[in-house]
Design an enzyme around this catalytic site. Sequence first.
Site, PDB file in Angstrom:
ATOM      1  N   ASP A   1       0.834  -1.207   0.000  1.00 55.05           N
ATOM      2  CA  ASP A   1       0.000   0.000   0.000  1.00 55.05           C
ATOM      3  C   ASP A   1       0.870   1.259   0.000  1.00 55.05           C
ATOM      4  O   ASP A   1       0.711   2.137  -0.841  1.00 55.05           O
ATOM      5  CB  ASP A   1      -0.920   0.000   1.236  1.00 55.05           C
ATOM      6  CG  ASP A   1      -1.730  -1.277   1.331  1.00 55.05           C
ATOM      7  OD1 ASP A   1      -2.641  -1.455   0.522  1.00 55.05           O
ATOM      8  OD2 ASP A   1      -1.414  -2.112   2.206  1.00 55.05           O
TER       9      ASP A   1
ATOM     10  N   GLN B   1      13.428   2.053  -2.440  1.00 56.38           N
ATOM     11  CA  GLN B   1      12.780   1.586  -3.674  1.00 56.38           C
ATOM     12  C   GLN B   1      13.723   1.705  -4.861  1.00 56.38           C
ATOM     13  O   GLN B   1      13.734   0.852  -5.747  1.00 56.38           O
ATOM     14  CB  GLN B   1      11.503   2.395  -3.952  1.00 56.38           C
ATOM     15  CG  GLN B   1      10.326   1.915  -3.132  1.00 56.38           C
ATOM     16  CD  GLN B   1       9.019   2.564  -3.550  1.00 56.38           C
ATOM     17  OE1 GLN B   1       9.012   3.679  -4.052  1.00 56.38           O
ATOM     18  NE2 GLN B   1       7.911   1.893  -3.308  1.00 56.38           N
TER      19      GLN B   1
ATOM     20  N   GLU C   1       2.150  -6.505  -5.445  1.00 59.66           N
ATOM     21  CA  GLU C   1       1.773  -5.664  -6.585  1.00 59.66           C
ATOM     22  C   GLU C   1       2.946  -4.826  -7.090  1.00 59.66           C
ATOM     23  O   GLU C   1       3.358  -4.926  -8.238  1.00 59.66           O
ATOM     24  CB  GLU C   1       0.610  -4.746  -6.167  1.00 59.66           C
ATOM     25  CG  GLU C   1       0.183  -3.824  -7.290  1.00 59.66           C
ATOM     26  CD  GLU C   1      -1.159  -3.141  -7.042  1.00 59.66           C
ATOM     27  OE1 GLU C   1      -2.050  -3.731  -6.403  1.00 59.66           O
ATOM     28  OE2 GLU C   1      -1.315  -1.994  -7.514  1.00 59.66           O
TER      29      GLU C   1
ATOM     30  N   SER D   1       6.284  -4.678  -6.380  1.00 57.99           N
ATOM     31  CA  SER D   1       7.548  -5.317  -6.803  1.00 57.99           C
ATOM     32  C   SER D   1       7.320  -6.131  -8.072  1.00 57.99           C
ATOM     33  O   SER D   1       8.224  -6.281  -8.901  1.00 57.99           O
ATOM     34  CB  SER D   1       8.136  -6.184  -5.686  1.00 57.99           C
ATOM     35  OG  SER D   1       7.268  -7.240  -5.357  1.00 57.99           O
TER      36      SER D   1
HETATM   37  O1  TRH Z   1       4.680  -6.054   0.481  1.00 59.40           O
HETATM   38  P1  TRH Z   1       3.782  -6.646  -0.507  1.00 59.40           P
HETATM   39  O2  TRH Z   1       3.455  -8.040  -0.294  1.00 59.40           O
HETATM   40  O3  TRH Z   1       2.460  -5.796  -0.603  1.00 59.40           O
HETATM   41  C1  TRH Z   1       1.172  -6.356  -0.710  1.00 59.40           C
HETATM   42  C2  TRH Z   1       0.590  -6.273  -2.054  1.00 59.40           C
HETATM   43  O4  TRH Z   1       0.665  -4.978  -2.560  1.00 59.40           O
HETATM   44  C3  TRH Z   1      -0.848  -6.714  -2.023  1.00 59.40           C
HETATM   45  O5  TRH Z   1      -1.428  -6.612  -3.288  1.00 59.40           O
HETATM   46  C4  TRH Z   1      -1.578  -5.856  -1.051  1.00 59.40           C
HETATM   47  O6  TRH Z   1      -2.881  -6.251  -0.957  1.00 59.40           O
HETATM   48  C5  TRH Z   1      -0.910  -5.973   0.281  1.00 59.40           C
HETATM   49  O7  TRH Z   1       0.449  -5.575   0.161  1.00 59.40           O
HETATM   50  C6  TRH Z   1      -1.581  -5.112   1.286  1.00 59.40           C
HETATM   51  O8  TRH Z   1       4.433  -6.554  -1.961  1.00 59.40           O
HETATM   52  P2  TRH Z   1       4.628  -5.316  -2.950  1.00 59.40           P
HETATM   53  O9  TRH Z   1       3.325  -4.845  -3.487  1.00 59.40           O
HETATM   54  O10 TRH Z   1       5.629  -5.726  -3.924  1.00 59.40           O
HETATM   55  O11 TRH Z   1       5.230  -4.151  -2.068  1.00 59.40           O
HETATM   56  C7  TRH Z   1       6.531  -4.182  -1.590  1.00 59.40           C
HETATM   57  C8  TRH Z   1       7.113  -2.787  -1.628  1.00 59.40           C
HETATM   58  O12 TRH Z   1       8.311  -2.749  -0.875  1.00 59.40           O
HETATM   59  C9  TRH Z   1       7.487  -2.351  -3.033  1.00 59.40           C
HETATM   60  O13 TRH Z   1       7.198  -0.978  -3.182  1.00 59.40           O
HETATM   61  C10 TRH Z   1       8.992  -2.549  -3.079  1.00 59.40           C
HETATM   62  C11 TRH Z   1       9.355  -2.214  -1.658  1.00 59.40           C
HETATM   63  N1  TRH Z   1      10.625  -2.760  -1.180  1.00 59.40           N
HETATM   64  C12 TRH Z   1      11.689  -1.886  -1.060  1.00 59.40           C
HETATM   65  O14 TRH Z   1      11.587  -0.697  -1.392  1.00 59.40           O
HETATM   66  N2  TRH Z   1      12.859  -2.369  -0.536  1.00 59.40           N
HETATM   67  C13 TRH Z   1      13.020  -3.670  -0.179  1.00 59.40           C
HETATM   68  O15 TRH Z   1      14.118  -4.041   0.289  1.00 59.40           O
HETATM   69  C14 TRH Z   1      11.920  -4.558  -0.354  1.00 59.40           C
HETATM   70  C15 TRH Z   1      12.073  -5.995   0.001  1.00 59.40           C
HETATM   71  C16 TRH Z   1      10.725  -4.067  -0.857  1.00 59.40           C
END
Ligand code: TRH
Length: 368
Positions: free
Chosen positions: A15, A243, A261, A263
């Site tokens: 989110d 990010q 979503e 990543s």
């Molecule tokens: O963390 P998530 O599993 O988020 C999930 C999904 O968005 C899902 O659809 C939603 O319903 C739920 O959250 C509430 O995976 P996602 O979406 O990839 O988000 C991870 C974020 O973290 C992404 O912006 C990348 C960031 N990230 C970093 O910036 N640095 C890091 O080291 C890591 C591991 C991730």
Amino acid sequence: MLWDVFCRVIDNFGDIGVCWRLSADLANRGHSVRLWVDDASALEWMAPEPLRPPGIQVLDWDAKDQEPGDIVIEAFGCNPPDAFVARMQRPAPPVWINLEYLSAENWVERCHGLRSPVMSGPGAGLSKWFFYPGFTQATGGLLRETDLMAARQAWEADHHRHRDRWLSSMLGISAPSPDTRWLSLFCYEPAPVEAMLEALATSGQPTLVLVTPGFATALSRQWQAANPLASTLTLHELPPLSQREFDHLLWACDLNMVRGEDSAVRALWAGQPHIWHIYPQDDGVHAGKLEAFMDRWMSGWPDDLAADVRALWLSWNGLKPASTMDFEPLSRVLHDPRWAASSRASRQRLAEIPDLVTQLCGFVLNGR
Ligand code: TRH
């Protein structure tokens, strides 16, 4: 224009991850953004101060006495505070957009851009507009910053030098032997990580696995504890990355395991082979979402390659009839240059669709 972006952190990082990328993209295009969030803690590592563009103000969810700006983005139906919504009642109310979750399913095209009158509560009489990200021209597209593809191409033009340098400057480790394959690992708890590491270890090829904090680290530690002598597999635990550096991780690796979503979208722009761990939902609807995405992403791929990659994705998500991970396809496709080539071709198709912020601005200004 002044944008108010509202974000509630339900779980994980998706989110706030999506809302931050949206806010930063808007700010980098000259807009002013107030990001209202109920838990901003993840921004400390995801978007540390020196990397924040000017133009974004992070506000507490309950911040008082702020007049709504020109556009209100409610991310994922998070219901902005009543007091704020009440202030939106003015002769020329802000444009109120509900930014939805990403799905490749066909119905998204029908729902994208629909208006929904608000019938009760402090917003009664106003309208919300549903804005759906997506993978086709008839959807809102995907977040893709204006300079993203050029930066990615510059990296690709000298891939090995860039990734070796990234590894030493970011993580302080020197580049492994040139025949080493690089993997990133970001997943949910039920992923069959141990089975995957086992298969990689027995393949004989040197492998560096860059492991993100959380479930991936816990699961890979379990495997390592049981296999202390596995010599061809090196596991390196990562700190939480910003990010920007997370993107570089995906650019550096030959195979990315991503989830959720945001990543998952970044893996598409990286254009390297990847396996997606979709966010598992209790009612099982994620299975249909995964199928819909695989159909789009792997469209036009050679049949045998698509069949192998699909099998891997289904196994990784626990959606194959056999409960254990079947790694036979992995050993085939890991060495198959068509996987990377097909991923790039699919990426190119997506890059031809206007990005989400461009579409959002068009929608707000003149598209409704
Ligand atoms: O963390 P998530 O599993 O988020 C999930 C999904 O968005 C899902 O659809 C939603 O319903 C739920 O959250 C509430 O995976 P996602 O979406 O990839 O988000 C991870 C974020 O973290 C992404 O912006 C990348 C960031 N990230 C970093 O910036 N640095 C890091 O080291 C890591 C591991 C991730």
